[in-house]
Scaffold this motif. Structure first.
Motif, PDB file in Angstrom:
ATOM      1  N   PRO A 132      -1.239  -5.272 -14.187  1.00  0.00           N
ATOM      2  CA  PRO A 132      -0.972  -4.785 -12.826  1.00  0.00           C
ATOM      3  C   PRO A 132      -1.831  -5.497 -11.791  1.00  0.00           C
ATOM      4  CG  PRO A 132      -1.004  -2.946 -14.345  1.00  0.00           C
ATOM      5  CD  PRO A 132      -1.449  -4.148 -15.132  1.00  0.00           C
ATOM      6  N   SER A 133      -1.222  -5.813 -10.662  1.00  0.00           N
ATOM      7  CA  SER A 133      -1.859  -6.629  -9.635  1.00  0.00           C
ATOM      8  C   SER A 133      -2.446  -5.773  -8.520  1.00  0.00           C
ATOM      9  CB  SER A 133      -0.833  -7.616  -9.049  1.00  0.00           C
ATOM     10  OG  SER A 133      -0.293  -8.434 -10.059  1.00  0.00           O
ATOM     11  N   ASP A 134      -3.534  -6.257  -7.949  1.00  0.00           N
ATOM     12  CA  ASP A 134      -4.191  -5.571  -6.840  1.00  0.00           C
ATOM     13  C   ASP A 134      -3.739  -6.223  -5.536  1.00  0.00           C
ATOM     14  OD1 ASP A 134      -5.868  -4.336  -5.042  1.00  0.00           O
ATOM     15  OD2 ASP A 134      -7.646  -5.451  -5.646  1.00  0.00           O
ATOM     16  N   VAL A 135      -2.594  -5.780  -5.043  1.00  0.00           N
ATOM     17  CA  VAL A 135      -2.031  -6.377  -3.829  1.00  0.00           C
ATOM     18  C   VAL A 135      -1.566  -5.294  -2.854  1.00  0.00           C
ATOM     19  CG1 VAL A 135      -1.359  -8.572  -4.869  1.00  0.00           C
ATOM     20  CG2 VAL A 135       0.189  -6.638  -5.023  1.00  0.00           C
ATOM     21  N   ALA A 136      -2.196  -4.128  -2.905  1.00  0.00           N
ATOM     22  CA  ALA A 136      -1.730  -2.998  -2.103  1.00  0.00           C
ATOM     23  C   ALA A 136      -2.430  -2.877  -0.759  1.00  0.00           C
ATOM     24  CB  ALA A 136      -1.911  -1.691  -2.887  1.00  0.00           C
ATOM     25  N   GLU A 137      -3.506  -3.592  -0.530  1.00  0.00           N
ATOM     26  CA  GLU A 137      -4.245  -3.520   0.716  1.00  0.00           C
ATOM     27  C   GLU A 137      -4.177  -4.889   1.392  1.00  0.00           C
ATOM     28  OE1 GLU A 137      -5.482  -0.839   1.975  1.00  0.00           O
ATOM     29  OE2 GLU A 137      -5.166   0.479   0.249  1.00  0.00           O
ATOM     30  N   PRO A 138      -4.480  -5.036   2.673  1.00  0.00           N
ATOM     31  CA  PRO A 138      -5.048  -4.060   3.586  1.00  0.00           C
ATOM     32  C   PRO A 138      -4.010  -3.078   4.119  1.00  0.00           C
ATOM     33  CG  PRO A 138      -4.613  -6.085   4.750  1.00  0.00           C
ATOM     34  CD  PRO A 138      -4.264  -6.338   3.307  1.00  0.00           C
ATOM     35  N   PRO A 139      -4.434  -2.096   4.934  1.00  0.00           N
ATOM     36  CA  PRO A 139      -3.474  -1.136   5.479  1.00  0.00           C
ATOM     37  C   PRO A 139      -2.348  -1.836   6.231  1.00  0.00           C
ATOM     38  CG  PRO A 139      -5.733  -0.478   5.969  1.00  0.00           C
ATOM     39  CD  PRO A 139      -5.810  -1.857   5.400  1.00  0.00           C
ATOM     40  N   ARG A 140      -1.154  -1.300   6.097  1.00  0.00           N
ATOM     41  CA  ARG A 140      -0.014  -1.907   6.785  1.00  0.00           C
ATOM     42  C   ARG A 140      -0.233  -2.008   8.285  1.00  0.00           C
ATOM     43  NH1 ARG A 140       4.947  -1.559   3.615  1.00  0.00           N
ATOM     44  NH2 ARG A 140       4.486  -0.715   1.560  1.00  0.00           N
ATOM     45  N   SER A 141      -0.894  -0.985   8.854  1.00  0.00           N
ATOM     46  CA  SER A 141      -1.098  -0.947  10.299  1.00  0.00           C
ATOM     47  C   SER A 141      -2.036  -2.046  10.789  1.00  0.00           C
ATOM     48  CB  SER A 141      -1.655   0.419  10.716  1.00  0.00           C
ATOM     49  OG  SER A 141      -2.913   0.652  10.078  1.00  0.00           O
TER      50      SER A 141
END
Length: 331
Positions: A279-288
């Motif tokens: 599993p990859s760590d690509v969920a950040e930074p915040p979309r905003s």
């Protein structure tokens, strides 16, 4: 043949967390086509004012020809984006990626209490994540892991030591809780190799060069690579690191930097490579806080790989870039 007519550099302070800084590079070729790149560590970006102008007027057919790109990681990414847009090729395909979507992990820092930690894990599990990575350090490791495992017996869990450990016994105890990986346990490869001999979980090491990776595989310092593209000077070097790890039979965790979204987009493209099996760590930074459209992020614990648009696959909100830039220059 791409030939860069103009480039701009934007040093930005981002509106989230501890207000991290990042550097964006925009290159324009003589036909008016544009490519963008990002260096998420401004200190590592180096003296861009002196290095980047070497790209102007340079003739090249493919970004891989540039070797150690004179524009550093940001200039290299911008050249790949430009080449992809000129040739109608998504970056994932240009690098050899085969996946259309990625399973994402979410990294959770130490919390004020075990109850708060479990509650945070619960929020992400309810949002669709099937894998979490817990940051651990001496004094905050066995107890939070035990609490999360008790609440979620079937959840896939990795732990990240961030090089904070010196004693193997402290980490051996974590293996009893069924962790799939122990990331960055020590600062040296020899101790990591000793730990890998004692635990069933894959030890994941982070490196900044192919030579360092080859040394890690020679020593048996782990069974997985934490591949962070931002630490390499070029995407070609990142691809070589992927190939060497895969040939050694190692799993690969692909992780992005913080930044404004461009570095994450490149990380998603790298994570689509066939050897990136973890599993990859690509969920950040915040979309905003991102300057790319659509923002890079996970939905239901899954990240889509943009394959319908060329280059990085995202449009840059240039007006927002200019608003957030604390300084910029043009060559």
């Amino acid at each position: 043949m791409p030939r860069i007519r103009e480039l701009e550099v934007f040093r930005m302070t981002l509106p989230y967390g501890r207000r991290p800084e990042t550097v964006l590079v925009k290159i324009t070729d003589y036909g008016g086509m544009v490519g963008w790149g990002e260096a998420v560590d401004p200190a590592a970006a180096g003296p861009l004012e002196r290095a980047l102008p070497a790209l102007v007027g340079l003739d090249w057919e493919h970004p891989s020809e540039l070797g150690d790109n004179p524009g550093g990681a940001a200039g290299d990414m911008a050249c790949w984006d430009l080449w992809g847009r000129m040739n109608g090729v998504p970056l994932a395909h240009a690098l050899g990626g085969t996946r259309t979507s990625l399973i994402a992990t979410v990294r959770l820092a130490a919390d004020r209490s075990l109850e708060s930690m479990v509650a945070r894990v619960n929020r992400h599990v309810c949002a669709g994540y099937g894998h979490v990575t817990l940051d651990v350090h001496p004094g905050w490791d066995v107890e939070p892991l035990r609490a999360v495992r008790a609440a979620y017996p079937g959840l896939a869990i990795a732990v990240d030591g961030r090089g904070a450990y010196t004693e193997i016994t402290q980490l051996e105890a974590l293996d009893a809780y069924g962790v799939v990986a122990i990331e960055r346990p020590f600062k040296d490869l020899l101790t990591s190799a000793d730990l890998q001999d004692r635990v069933s979980a894959a030890v994941a090491v982070e490196v900044a060069s192919v030579a360092e990776l080859d040394e890690a595989t020679r020593l048996g310092a782990g069974r997985a690579l934490l591949l962070r593209p931002a630490r390499f000077g070029s995407l070609s070097a990142v691809r070589r690191a992927h190939d060497h790890a895969a040939e050694a039979g190692w799993g690969i965790v692909c992780a992005g930097g913080l930044g404004a979204g461009l570095a994450r987009a490149a990380t998603v493209a790298v994570a689509s490579l066939p050897g990136c099996t973890l599993p990859s760590d690509v969920a950040e930074p915040p979309r905003s806080a991102q300057v790319v459209l659509p923002p890079v992020g996970a939905s239901g614990g899954v990240v889509a790989v943009p394959l319908t648009q060329p280059g990085l696959g995202h449009t840059v909100d240039e007006d927002r870039v200019r608003r957030l830039a604390r300084e910029s220059f043009r060559v």
